[in-house]
Design a protein around this motif. Structure first.
Motif, PDB file in Angstrom:
ATOM      1  N   HIS A   1       0.591  -1.266  -0.199  1.00  0.00           N
ATOM      2  CA  HIS A   1      -0.032  -0.537  -0.322  1.00  0.00           C
ATOM      3  C   HIS A   1       0.708   1.110  -0.020  1.00  0.00           C
ATOM      4  CE1 HIS A   1      -3.849  -2.270   1.791  1.00  0.00           C
ATOM      5  NE2 HIS A   1      -3.376  -2.282   0.933  1.00  0.00           N
ATOM      6  N   TYR A   2       2.330   1.183  -0.221  1.00  0.00           N
ATOM      7  CA  TYR A   2       3.450   2.159   0.123  1.00  0.00           C
ATOM      8  C   TYR A   2       3.302   2.555  -1.375  1.00  0.00           C
ATOM      9  CZ  TYR A   2       7.072   5.312   0.857  1.00  0.00           C
ATOM     10  OH  TYR A   2       8.035   6.431   0.900  1.00  0.00           O
ATOM     11  N   ARG A   3       3.589   3.962  -1.315  1.00  0.00           N
ATOM     12  CA  ARG A   3       4.268   4.727  -2.942  1.00  0.00           C
ATOM     13  C   ARG A   3       4.396   6.337  -2.513  1.00  0.00           C
ATOM     14  NH1 ARG A   3       0.689   7.636  -5.712  1.00  0.00           N
ATOM     15  NH2 ARG A   3      -1.970   6.962  -5.143  1.00  0.00           N
ATOM     16  N   ARG A   4       5.112   6.596  -2.736  1.00  0.00           N
ATOM     17  CA  ARG A   4       5.288   8.167  -2.695  1.00  0.00           C
ATOM     18  C   ARG A   4       3.982   8.713  -3.642  1.00  0.00           C
ATOM     19  NH1 ARG A   4       7.781  10.394   1.260  1.00  0.00           N
ATOM     20  NH2 ARG A   4       8.593  11.910   0.089  1.00  0.00           N
ATOM     21  N   GLY A   5       3.645   9.714  -2.204  1.00  0.00           N
ATOM     22  CA  GLY A   5       2.504  10.614  -3.049  1.00  0.00           C
ATOM     23  C   GLY A   5       1.915  11.759  -1.711  1.00  0.00           C
ATOM     24  N   LYS A   6       0.710  12.024  -2.326  1.00  0.00           N
ATOM     25  CA  LYS A   6       0.267  13.194  -0.965  1.00  0.00           C
ATOM     26  C   LYS A   6      -0.226  12.754   0.730  1.00  0.00           C
ATOM     27  CE  LYS A   6      -2.783  16.852   0.311  1.00  0.00           C
ATOM     28  NZ  LYS A   6      -3.617  18.225   0.269  1.00  0.00           N
ATOM     29  N   TRP A   7       0.454  12.177   1.533  1.00  0.00           N
ATOM     30  CA  TRP A   7      -0.389  11.373   2.797  1.00  0.00           C
ATOM     31  C   TRP A   7      -0.932  12.546   4.140  1.00  0.00           C
ATOM     32  CZ3 TRP A   7      -0.281   6.071   2.852  1.00  0.00           C
ATOM     33  CH2 TRP A   7       0.800   5.759   2.033  1.00  0.00           C
ATOM     34  N   THR A   8      -1.934  11.869   4.250  1.00  0.00           N
ATOM     35  CA  THR A   8      -3.063  13.160   5.163  1.00  0.00           C
ATOM     36  C   THR A   8      -3.422  12.624   6.062  1.00  0.00           C
ATOM     37  OG1 THR A   8      -3.586  13.966   3.036  1.00  0.00           O
ATOM     38  CG2 THR A   8      -4.906  14.653   5.029  1.00  0.00           C
ATOM     39  N   LEU A   9      -2.734  12.781   7.345  1.00  0.00           N
ATOM     40  CA  LEU A   9      -3.224  12.611   8.368  1.00  0.00           C
ATOM     41  C   LEU A   9      -4.778  13.137   8.750  1.00  0.00           C
ATOM     42  CD1 LEU A   9      -2.704  11.297  11.449  1.00  0.00           C
ATOM     43  CD2 LEU A   9      -1.887  12.893  11.628  1.00  0.00           C
ATOM     44  N   ARG A  10      -5.650  12.524   9.303  1.00  0.00           N
ATOM     45  CA  ARG A  10      -6.838  13.093   9.270  1.00  0.00           C
ATOM     46  C   ARG A  10      -7.409  12.263  11.063  1.00  0.00           C
ATOM     47  NH1 ARG A  10     -11.782  12.589   5.518  1.00  0.00           N
ATOM     48  NH2 ARG A  10     -10.353  14.233   4.589  1.00  0.00           N
ATOM     49  N   LEU A  11      -7.521  13.526  11.750  1.00  0.00           N
ATOM     50  CA  LEU A  11      -7.996  13.424  12.619  1.00  0.00           C
ATOM     51  C   LEU A  11      -9.335  13.417  13.013  1.00  0.00           C
ATOM     52  CD1 LEU A  11      -4.793  14.038  15.319  1.00  0.00           C
ATOM     53  CD2 LEU A  11      -6.026  11.962  15.589  1.00  0.00           C
ATOM     54  N   HIS A  12     -10.407  12.255  14.008  1.00  0.00           N
ATOM     55  CA  HIS A  12     -11.730  13.107  14.245  1.00  0.00           C
ATOM     56  C   HIS A  12     -12.012  13.155  15.887  1.00  0.00           C
ATOM     57  CE1 HIS A  12     -13.049  11.057  10.564  1.00  0.00           C
ATOM     58  NE2 HIS A  12     -12.226  10.252  10.793  1.00  0.00           N
ATOM     59  N   VAL A  13     -12.008  14.934  15.667  1.00  0.00           N
ATOM     60  CA  VAL A  13     -12.133  15.423  17.293  1.00  0.00           C
ATOM     61  C   VAL A  13     -13.419  15.778  17.266  1.00  0.00           C
ATOM     62  CG1 VAL A  13      -9.549  16.225  16.767  1.00  0.00           C
ATOM     63  CG2 VAL A  13     -10.399  17.351  15.916  1.00  0.00           C
ATOM     64  N   LYS A  14     -13.573  16.227  18.662  1.00  0.00           N
ATOM     65  CA  LYS A  14     -14.553  16.947  19.163  1.00  0.00           C
ATOM     66  C   LYS A  14     -14.399  17.982  20.596  1.00  0.00           C
ATOM     67  CE  LYS A  14     -19.311  17.288  21.433  1.00  0.00           C
ATOM     68  NZ  LYS A  14     -18.728  17.783  22.066  1.00  0.00           N
ATOM     69  N   PRO A  15     -14.071  19.243  20.313  1.00  0.00           N
ATOM     70  CA  PRO A  15     -13.199  20.623  21.503  1.00  0.00           C
ATOM     71  C   PRO A  15     -14.235  19.833  22.678  1.00  0.00           C
ATOM     72  CG  PRO A  15     -12.972  20.279  19.490  1.00  0.00           C
ATOM     73  CD  PRO A  15     -14.327  19.545  19.132  1.00  0.00           C
ATOM     74  N   ASP A  16     -13.912  19.518  23.409  1.00  0.00           N
ATOM     75  CA  ASP A  16     -14.423  19.286  24.903  1.00  0.00           C
ATOM     76  C   ASP A  16     -14.268  20.577  26.061  1.00  0.00           C
ATOM     77  OD1 ASP A  16     -16.351  18.500  26.804  1.00  0.00           O
ATOM     78  OD2 ASP A  16     -14.961  16.711  26.400  1.00  0.00           O
ATOM     79  N   TRP A  17     -15.401  21.452  26.353  1.00  0.00           N
ATOM     80  CA  TRP A  17     -15.178  22.426  27.354  1.00  0.00           C
ATOM     81  C   TRP A  17     -15.488  21.672  28.873  1.00  0.00           C
ATOM     82  CZ3 TRP A  17     -12.880  25.206  23.884  1.00  0.00           C
ATOM     83  CH2 TRP A  17     -12.966  27.011  24.527  1.00  0.00           C
ATOM     84  N   LEU A  18     -14.599  22.031  29.463  1.00  0.00           N
ATOM     85  CA  LEU A  18     -14.315  21.222  30.875  1.00  0.00           C
ATOM     86  C   LEU A  18     -14.344  22.810  31.787  1.00  0.00           C
ATOM     87  CD1 LEU A  18     -11.029  19.596  30.175  1.00  0.00           C
ATOM     88  CD2 LEU A  18     -13.564  18.798  30.175  1.00  0.00           C
ATOM     89  N   ALA A  19     -14.615  23.610  31.156  1.00  0.00           N
ATOM     90  CA  ALA A  19     -14.646  25.540  32.613  1.00  0.00           C
ATOM     91  C   ALA A  19     -15.721  25.899  31.731  1.00  0.00           C
ATOM     92  CB  ALA A  19     -13.738  25.538  32.850  1.00  0.00           C
TER      93      ALA A  19
END
Length: 482
Positions: A354-372
């Motif tokens: 599955h490896y080759r040179r190209g555009k590699w993107t890291l995607r994180l699924h997040v939800k900012p959480d207010w603690l105060a």
């Protein structure tokens, strides 16, 4: 005698300690030749240190006339000026290096590997020394980046596939590969030899590219000036200035456009800053990490909190190649106040097919959480690690690590028996006396007993000299020198 200025004291101390750089050696020479008071101070310190006799012992016999109003040891003084002046700083530079156990000086490594990223070694597997020296043979990599810093201070970034050899404190030979050399003031003369000639720095930053199996080199100047010295009887040296590039080899030199984009001039950062200012619905953070993915293998992503009363709930991580999903880790986690951070590391495996040179993107699924309730900003970094970060063994962590945090100096030591201690500004932190550590999946877990309950700190290694905190807001720790 006139009181010495801070520069002269620093240069003189560095000369006697054996830690002087080539640039400082040349500066010391300049000061001694130009200023009688500077020479007098240097002579006095040298006589106290016993260094003049050592310096003179390296000289051939010379006839020296005593100066008028000579004092004890004037011959030694004349000898020292001869050594430092007539040799153009050579002695001071040659004496750079670690002190031997007996108190004398010995040569340090001609060069040291000071950074690795995505490296795949070509050749014998196993442990490799980070110190490189003339006579130790060639170094070959099939992929990735090596940062190699020479004893002169010259810093090189070498991109694989590459085959090279360190030939001195300020020189190397290159069979194939890409090299960018950044030569500081005082290290002029850095040389890259290849099959059909050599490139000599004249105070500059330049890049060299030689394809595997080729004798023709493509090189150009980012800034400053270099000299190309082709092989062959009667061949004339050619000087290249900023933005000038050539193809050179097999008896020909051809000017070409300088394609700067194909060279890696600086070691890429593994860190990406994040910031949240308010609670929000689930979203994604995308990072272009093409510069970090050099090969198939295991990558570890850490979402690290550093400051602020709020945090981020993490829902999973993906690694995409040209927007096609290649690897994912979907477990939930949280990064925020240290006591609340958990499961904030994600493992992403890229299979060879599955490896080759190209555009590699890291995607994180997040939800900012207010603690105060009050408005505030939370900040942190996303780290992308590989290599030792996923396969370190317990022995890799043993030793003392130093770091700074909020103006204080910290030293933590991991011992072979699984215990640890911590010094803060030189004073022991008592609860560490009963702490213990283990290593799981390449990550060190340290358990520190506290009255309110145990604190578990996690650490990984970016490289043999850099310790990373994954669930505490501290910056990286550096291995203490013995």
């Amino acid at each position: 005698m006139k009181a010495p200025d801070s520069e002269l004291r620093r240069l003189t101390d560095a000369w006697h300690d054996g830690t002087i750089s080539r640039g400082d050696a040349l500066r010391l020479e300049e000061r001694l030749l130009a200023d009688t008071a500077a020479r007098d101070y240097f002579f006095e310190i040298s006589e106290l240190e016993g260094g003049l006799a050592e310096a003179a012992a390296m000289l051939p016999p010379i006839a020296a006339k005593p100066r008028p109003q000579s004092t004890t040891g004037s011959w030694w003084k004349m000898a020292a000026v001869f050594v430092i002046g007539a040799a153009s700083g050579a002695l001071a530079w040659k004496m750079t290096g670690a002190k031997s156990p007996a108190g004398g000086r010995s040569f340090g490594p001609e060069a040291t590997i000071t950074g690795m990223m995505g490296v795949t070694w070509d050749g014998v597997a196993g442990d490799r020394s980070v110190d490189l020296k003339h006579g130790s043979g060639t170094t070959r990599i099939t992929s990735g980046l090596l940062e190699v810093t020479f004893g002169s201070g010259t810093r090189t970034v070498i991109e694989g596939p590459a085959n090279f050899e360190v030939t001195g404190h300020n020189s190397m030979s290159l069979t194939y590969g890409k090299v960018v050399a950044d030569v500081p003031k005082g290290a002029e003369g850095f040389t890259v030899n290849y099959a059909d000639g050599r490139i000599v720095d004249l105070g500059t930053e330049f890049g060299v590219d030689i394809g595997r199996g080729e004798k023709v080199a493509n090189f150009g100047v980012f800034r400053g000036e270099i000299e190309f010295q082709p092989k062959g009887e009667g061949a004339r040296p050619v000087r290249l200035l900023e933005n000038h590039a050539v193809l050179a080899g097999e008896g020909r030199i051809q000017s070409v456009p300088f394609d700067q984009a194909k060279f890696t001039r600086r070691f890429p950062s593994r860190e990406f800053a994040w910031e949240v200012k308010e609670a929000a619905a689930e979203t994604t953070w995308d990072y272009d990490i093409s510069h970090l993915v050099w090969k198939p293998g295991h990558y570890r992503v850490i979402c690290k909190w550093m400051t602020g009363p709020h945090g981020v709930a993490t829902r999973g991580a993906e690694l995409r190649l040209d927007d096609v999903l290649v690897a994912s880790d979907d477990h939930p986690g949280f990064t925020g106040l240290a006591s609340l951070t958990k499961n904030n590391e994600y493992d992403l495996n890229v299979a060879g097919d599955h490896y080759r040179r190209g555009k590699w993107t890291l995607r994180l699924h997040v939800k900012p959480d207010w603690l105060a309730d009050k408005p505030a900003v939370a900040r942190g970094v996303v780290l992308v690690e590989e290599g030792l970060a996923v396969n370190a063994k317990p022995e890799d962590f043993i030793g003392t690590w130093e770091y700074l945090h909020d103006g204080q100096s910290f030293k933590r030591t991991f011992r072979p028996d699984g215990t640890a201690d911590l010094l803060i500004d030189g004073k022991p932190y008592s609860t560490f006396a009963n702490s213990h550590w283990i290593v799981k999946d390449g990550c060190l877990e340290l358990t520190v007993p506290e009255a309110s309950g145990p604190i578990i700190e996690r650490h990984l290694l970016r490289d043999p000299e850099t310790l990373v905190f994954t669930n505490r807001p501290y910056r990286d720790a550096i291995r203490a020198k013995k």
